[in-house]
Motif scaffolding. Structure first.
Motif, PDB file in Angstrom:
ATOM      1  N   ASN A  58      41.065  38.947  43.919  1.00 27.86           N
ATOM      2  CA  ASN A  58      40.177  39.234  43.271  1.00 27.86           C
ATOM      3  C   ASN A  58      40.992  39.122  41.530  1.00 27.86           C
ATOM      4  O   ASN A  58      39.958  38.714  40.675  1.00 27.86           O
ATOM      5  CB  ASN A  58      38.758  39.802  43.189  1.00 27.86           C
ATOM      6  N   TYR A  59      41.753  40.130  41.665  1.00 30.53           N
ATOM      7  CA  TYR A  59      42.268  40.399  40.660  1.00 30.53           C
ATOM      8  C   TYR A  59      43.595  40.920  40.445  1.00 30.53           C
ATOM      9  O   TYR A  59      43.978  42.358  41.874  1.00 30.53           O
ATOM     10  CB  TYR A  59      41.613  41.536  39.236  1.00 30.53           C
ATOM     11  N   ILE A  60      44.225  41.707  39.809  1.00 30.29           N
ATOM     12  CA  ILE A  60      45.752  42.378  39.455  1.00 30.29           C
ATOM     13  C   ILE A  60      45.599  42.489  38.120  1.00 30.29           C
ATOM     14  O   ILE A  60      45.683  42.011  36.954  1.00 30.29           O
ATOM     15  CB  ILE A  60      47.010  41.225  39.997  1.00 30.29           C
ATOM     16  N   ASP A  61      45.691  43.951  37.496  1.00 29.75           N
ATOM     17  CA  ASP A  61      45.477  44.525  37.140  1.00 29.75           C
ATOM     18  C   ASP A  61      46.867  45.672  36.388  1.00 29.75           C
ATOM     19  O   ASP A  61      46.760  46.639  37.284  1.00 29.75           O
ATOM     20  CB  ASP A  61      44.458  45.576  36.697  1.00 29.75           C
ATOM     21  N   ASN A 121      44.701  33.452  33.137  1.00 29.11           N
ATOM     22  CA  ASN A 121      42.835  32.873  33.554  1.00 29.11           C
ATOM     23  C   ASN A 121      43.226  32.231  34.427  1.00 29.11           C
ATOM     24  O   ASN A 121      44.481  31.072  35.043  1.00 29.11           O
ATOM     25  CB  ASN A 121      42.589  32.393  32.184  1.00 29.11           C
ATOM     26  N   THR A 168      40.353  29.986  40.206  1.00 26.27           N
ATOM     27  CA  THR A 168      39.826  30.807  40.663  1.00 26.27           C
ATOM     28  C   THR A 168      39.134  32.335  40.849  1.00 26.27           C
ATOM     29  O   THR A 168      38.531  31.971  39.506  1.00 26.27           O
ATOM     30  CB  THR A 168      40.747  31.006  42.350  1.00 26.27           C
ATOM     31  N   SER A 169      39.214  32.823  41.786  1.00 23.80           N
ATOM     32  CA  SER A 169      38.436  33.991  41.608  1.00 23.80           C
ATOM     33  C   SER A 169      39.280  35.416  40.559  1.00 23.80           C
ATOM     34  O   SER A 169      38.678  36.605  40.411  1.00 23.80           O
ATOM     35  CB  SER A 169      37.445  34.559  42.210  1.00 23.80           C
ATOM     36  N   LEU A 170      40.058  34.913  40.566  1.00 22.37           N
ATOM     37  CA  LEU A 170      41.202  35.446  40.252  1.00 22.37           C
ATOM     38  C   LEU A 170      41.389  35.653  38.828  1.00 22.37           C
ATOM     39  O   LEU A 170      40.808  35.046  37.925  1.00 22.37           O
ATOM     40  CB  LEU A 170      42.595  35.262  40.888  1.00 22.37           C
ATOM     41  N   ILE A 171      41.514  37.011  38.331  1.00 24.52           N
ATOM     42  CA  ILE A 171      42.243  37.094  36.669  1.00 24.52           C
ATOM     43  C   ILE A 171      43.232  38.197  37.198  1.00 24.52           C
ATOM     44  O   ILE A 171      43.564  39.354  37.600  1.00 24.52           O
ATOM     45  CB  ILE A 171      40.736  37.765  36.433  1.00 24.52           C
ATOM     46  N   LEU A 213      47.052  47.644  40.101  1.00 24.48           N
ATOM     47  CA  LEU A 213      46.122  47.744  41.414  1.00 24.48           C
ATOM     48  C   LEU A 213      46.038  45.451  41.926  1.00 24.48           C
ATOM     49  O   LEU A 213      46.192  44.997  40.722  1.00 24.48           O
ATOM     50  CB  LEU A 213      45.128  48.010  40.175  1.00 24.48           C
ATOM     51  N   MET A 248      42.197  47.192  48.956  1.00 25.15           N
ATOM     52  CA  MET A 248      42.558  47.246  47.352  1.00 25.15           C
ATOM     53  C   MET A 248      43.767  47.926  47.453  1.00 25.15           C
ATOM     54  O   MET A 248      43.770  49.262  48.483  1.00 25.15           O
ATOM     55  CB  MET A 248      41.379  47.440  46.620  1.00 25.15           C
TER      56      MET A 248
END
Lengths: 334, 334, 334, 334
Positions: free
Chosen positions: C145-148, C207, C210-213, C230, C237
Motif C-alpha cells: 500500500n505504501y513505501i515511505d 503516484n 494501484t493502491s500504492l503511493i 517503511l 508491514m
C-alpha cells in the motif's frame, strides 16, 4: 627513525601492521609469525614487506630497535624478556603478562636495560576516553564515586583465558587511567558453562578506601552487545556508550539529593536534574594514536599514556580476580 | 464479596485504592492512614469512601475480611500480625518484612489461622514476565544459565532501607518466579555516599549448585534509567527491557559455540546467530492483575502467583545480602 | 574468465577495485583514471595491478571483455557508449545516465551489440533488501500500500547534481525492485540553500494507478543520519532501518482496522496489533554480490538483478522529478 | 473567577475536565454532553460537579463566562457561534473549524463581541516547544531553512476527516509558532486505503518566498510510532523527538559546508561537526499550561499563545491541503 618488528600476524596483528606500516618516524622492518599461511596472506597485502617464520631471528637482528608482541597472553613474558635482553624496546598486547610475577620481572629488566616497556591498552587512545579524562582533570566531574562497566556480547569463548582476562583489561585500564585512586582489594564471581571450566560470565568489583567503587560485568554469553560505562562524579555523571555511532559520551548535569520525602512521584517522572551535553569527539583510529605514542616515547624518552604502570595494575587486578573466583568470591587484598 | 481495608495511603497506597475500588468480587470497605492530610486527599477523589486515622479500628471491625498493608517495611510485621490474629487475610507490600524471623512468624500464624498471606510483587503480573514465564515453562528457553539484572536510575535515597531492599525485590522475585532453582548462597557489595551509611549502590550475586548464576545491579545514583534483565537459556536468550514502550521482550534464537578458532573477525561483525522474535504482550495494568489474584485466591482458596513462598525467599536473599555487605562481600549461605 | 577494466578510482572506484580484485571467474585487467595521484595510491595498495591514465586505451584493448564505469554522472553516457561500441560489456555506476534519452540510446546500442548493460544499484544486493524481496514474493506481506523512505544526513553538497540524483537512486531502485507496479506520474519539491541553486533538500512522490503511493524524503542538511524505509502491505508491514547494526529489518504482524469508534485511548496506548519478527540477514558485502552478479550475467548470459530496466526506470523518475521541481511541484506524467 | 462550561466529555474532554477542575482563578461550572452514559462516568469521578445533556442550556445561562468546546470538528462553528452570540469567551479544540469561511466568521464575531476566541493547540505549551521557541527568539538557531515533520503511527482511521486534519494541526501550529514566515502556497498528496475515500496517508509541503520549506509526513498506517521534527537553522539544527522520554530536544552545533571535494569518506564517517546539547525541559502537563493561558487571557485581556491567528492559519493550510489533494497535488496559493 625507529625500526620495528611485529611478532604475531593474527587478528590484532593485522591492525598493528596496517598502522605501523603507514606511521611516520618509524619503519616496519619485518613481521614474524610461526604460521606460513599467515605470512602468505601478509605478502599478498604488503608485497614489499619482510617477513619471517623464525621468531628468534628478530631478537638477534641488531637492526631492529623495537619489538611489538601480538601473540597469546601466555607467550608474552618469554618473548618480551628475550626482546628486552636483546636490548630492544617492547610493546606488548594487553594484558601485559599472565601473572604479576612475570610483569614485575619484565619491568625490572626494562629499567635495567633502559628500554621502553609499554602495553597496548588501545582504549586509552579513543576520542571518548581522552575527552572523559580531560573533563575529569579539569575538575568538571568532581570526585568520582563510582565506575560501573558492562562489556557483554555473544563472543568467542577462548580456550586459555576466562572472560575477565579477555574483556576486563579494556575497562580496568580505563578505570586506572581516569582515577588516581588505587583499590585495596578485588572480588570476583564467575561461572563456566563449558567443560573446560573457563568462566564465560564474570563479575568483578574493585574496593577502594575512598568513596569510589568500581564494578565490571563481563560476558561472552549475552545476545545483545553492550559496551557501556557509567562514571559517577559528585558534580557530573558520564555515560560512555561505545555502541553509539556518534553520541558515545553524554555528560549529565546531575546531582542527587538526600531526601526523606515520602512522595516519590515527582522524582520518578522527572529523574533528570539538568542538561545533557554530548561533546564532539576525535574520530581518529585509537590504534594509530597508541602506535604513535610508542614511537614517540622511544624517540623522546618520555612516558607513554599506556605505560607499564597501568599494565601492571591491570595484571594485578586480573590475578586477584582469578584467585577470588576460585575462592568463590572471597575478597583478595592487592 | 471480599470486604477489604487498605492501610497506608502514600505513593503506592493510591494505586492500590484505585485498583481495589473498581475490582469485581470485592468491596473497598475503608482506607486507614495516620496522616489526616492524606485522608483529605482521598476524600476529594473518592467522596463516598470510608476512611479512618485509627488503624487499630481496622483489626477490631468484624466486617472486614482482608487487609492490604502499604506502609513502610519496618511496620509490616506488626500490622500483618495484628490482622492475622484478628482473623483477616493479608496482602502486604514488598518486601514482606524486615527480617526472615518476622516473615516466618507471619507465615506460621497465617497457616494456624488458615488465612491467606500474600506479598505484592507486582512485576510478576506484568505482561512481560507472564510471557517469559510461559516461554520457559513451555521449554522454549531451555535450561537457564544466567539471569543478569540492572535496575538503576537517579532515585530518591531512602532513609530507612538501602538500595537493595528498595529495588532488588522486583528482580529477585522475578528470578524466583522464572526458575525453580534455589540459591545456596548470596554475596553483595555496596557503597554509601551519604552520612547515614545506607548503601545507594549495591551489587548482589545469587550462587546456585546448578549451572545458574544470578546477578543484580542496583543503584539510586545513575544518570540514566535502566531496567533491563537478560535471561540466558541454552536454547534461547531473552532481553527484557522495561524502558521500551512496546518492545519490552525480545527473544533471541541464539546459541553460542565453543570454539578455539583464532580469527575473531566474523564473530565480531556478526554476533547474532538467528532471528529475533518480539512477542505482543498483554498491556493490562499489572497491579490490577495482582489485586484480582488476591481476591480470587481468597474466594477460591487457591495459591496466588505472588505467594508467601516467593515473599519469604526474597526476604531471605535481602537479609543475606545485608549481612554480606556488612561483612565486605563475604559469601553468606542461605 | 572475464577480463575487466575499471574506469575511475575515486571513492566508489576503490570499493569496486577491492571487490573485483578478489572475485572468482574474472580478472581485474586494469584500472584507468585521469588523475596520476590516484593511480599512485592504487599502486601502493596493489603493486602488481596494471593502471593507466589513458582512458581511451581501455576501449582499444581487445583483451578487455568488460568495463566498469565509476566516474561522475555526466560522463556515464559517453564512456559507456564508447565501451559498447568497442564490443565490451558495461557496468555503470548509479544513476545510469544524466537523461532518459542517453539511457535509451545506450540500451538500444547494448541490444544491437548483444552486450550486457548493467547499473550498479548496490542496495538491491544487501541482505536486508534480499530478505524483504523474498517475503514479498512469498506473499507474506500482501498487497503493498505504501513505501515511505527517508534518507537524510549531513552530507557533502554536490556541485553538479541535486540531492535527489545523489540519494534517491538507492530508494527508488529498491522501490522498483520490490513492486511490479509502475508509477504513472512523479512530483517533487525541493529547495536550495546555496547560490548555485542545486537543491539540498527534496521530497519526491511516485503516484500509481494501484493502491500504492511511494514517497522519498532526501536531504543533505539533516543533523541526524536517517536511512529508513517503511513498506506497508495489507498483511504485514516492514520497517527497514539501515542504521541499525543488527536489527535492520523488522516485520510487523499489523493490520489496521477501519473504525468510527470514538474512544481513542486504547489504540493510543496499544497501537501494536501483533508480534514483531526480526529476521537474521545475510551479512555479505552487497557490493561483492553486485560484482559477482555482473560477472555471472556475462558468463551465463542471464539477466542480472540490477539490470538496465531498473536503471532506466530510475533515470525516468529522476528526470521527471527534476522537471517537477523546476515547475514548482507540478505533476509530471512518466 | 472565570466560570467555565465544557461541552463534550469524550477522549479529550476528560483531560480538559481534569485540568479545569483543579485550575486556580476559575470554576468548572458544568459539563455538557448529549450522551448520558458519558455524564454518568463523569458523575462517578466528580460527584459534586454539575452536568447536563442539554447543550443549549449552556448558552442561555448568564452565570457562565466561558465555554470550552471539545466536540467533533464539524460542530465547532455552530457551537462557538452560539457561545459568542451569547457573550461568552470561547476555547475550541483544534482544528478551529472545518473551513476558513467558518473560522473568519467566528473571528469577526469574537471581535464584535469583544470576547476571547482561542484554539487549543496544546503542543505550543509543551516544555519542548517552549524551549525551541526560546532558542529561536534568542537568535541561537539563526535563520530557519527547513522544518521537516513526521507524525505517523498505527492510528484509528477517522470517519469524517482525513489524516491531515487529524494529525497535521499539531505540527503546522508549531511551525507557525516557531517562524514568522508565511507560506504563499501549499501542496499535498495523499492516498486512501478505505472505501470511504478518506486519506490515511498524506504528505504536505508549505512553500515560502524565503529560504524556508516545511514538509509534513502524516500517516495512520505506520507500524511504528514516530513523532519527530527537524528544525534546520543556519546556526544550529534541532531534533525534536517527542517519543523520547527525557531527551526530547537535541540541539546540534552543526553547519554544513558547500564543497566540491571529491572524497566523501571523511564526511561519511564523521558527519557531525560540533557538540550536541540536550536541554532540561519543563515537565508540566502542556494542557495545564493551555488551560491556564485561556483563563489568564480572559482575566488580563491579553492575547494567549495559542490565539485565533495561529488557529486561522492552520485552517487555511488544511483547507488548501484538501483542495490540493483533490487536485492531485496541484499547488494551491493561500
Amino acid at each position: 627513525m625507529v625500526k620495528i618488528a611485529i611478532i604475531g600476524y593474527g587478528y590484532w596483528g593485522k591492525n598493528l601492521v596496517r598502522n605501523f606500516f603507514s606511521l611516520p618516524h618509524c619503519t616496519l622492518y619485518t613481521v614474524a609469525d610461526a604460521d606460513p599461511k599467515r605470512l602468505q596472506s601478509l605478502k599478498s597485502l604488503y608485497p614489499g614487506l619482510n617477513s619471517t617464520s623464525d621468531i628468534e631471528s628478530i631478537f638477534k637482528n641488531p637492526e631492529i630497535d623495537a619489538v611489538v608482541i601480538a601473540t597469546p597472553v601466555f607467550t608474552h613474558y618469554t618473548l618480551a624478556k628475550k626482546a628486552l635482553l636483546a636490548g630492544k624496546h617492547v610493546l606488548v598486547e594487553k594484558p601485559m603478562t599472565a601473572s604479576v610475577k612475570e610483569a614485575e620481572e619484565l619491568i625490572e629488566l626494562a629499567q635495567k636495560k633502559s628500554k621502553l616497556l609499554m602495553v597496548d591498552h588501545t582504549f586509552l587512545y579513543t576520542g571518548a576516553v581522552e575527552r572523559i579524562k580531560h573533563m575529569i582533570e579539569a575538575g568538571e566531574v568532581g570526585k568520582i564515586n563510582y565506575i560501573d562497566s558492562t562489556r557483554i556480547n555473544l563472543g568467542l569463548f577462548q580456550a586459555d583465558v576466562n572472560v575477565l582476562w579477555d574483556l576486563a583489561p579494556h575497562d580496568v585500564s580505563i578505570c586506572f587511567h581516569l582515577t588516581k585512586d588505587l583499590p585495596y582489594s578485588v572480588q570476583a564471581r564467575g561461572i563456566s558453562h563449558t567443560k573446560n571450566g573457563i568462566e564465560n560470565i564474570a563479575y568483578l568489583t574493585l574496593n577502594y578506601q575512598t568513596s569510589l567503587i568500581a564494578h565490571f560485568n563481563c560476558s561472552w554469553s549475552s545476545p545483545v552487545k553492550i559496551r557501556q560505562m557509567l562514571i559517577g562524579g559528585d558534580r557530573k555523571m558520564i555515560l560512555y556508550n561505545d555502541m553509539e555511532p556518534t553520541e558515545k559520551v553524554k555528560v549529565y548535569d546531575t546531582g542527587f539529593e538526600v531526601n526523606s520525602h515520602e512522595d516519590r512521584t515527582k522524582i520518578i517522572v522527572d529523574y533528570r536534574i539538568g542538561d545533557i551535553y554530548t561533546p564532539k569527539l576525535q574520530t581518529n583510529e585509537a590504534l594509530t594514536g597508541m602506535a604513535g605514542d610508542f614511537v614517540n616515547a622511544i624517540l623522546s624518552e618520555t612516558e607513554p599514556v599506556s605505560n607499564w604502570k597501568i599494565g601492571l595494575k591491570v595484571v594485578k587486578v586480573l590475578e586477584g580476580a582469578s584467585v577470588s573466583i576460585k575462592a568463590k568470591g572471597k575478597e583478595v587484598t592487592l
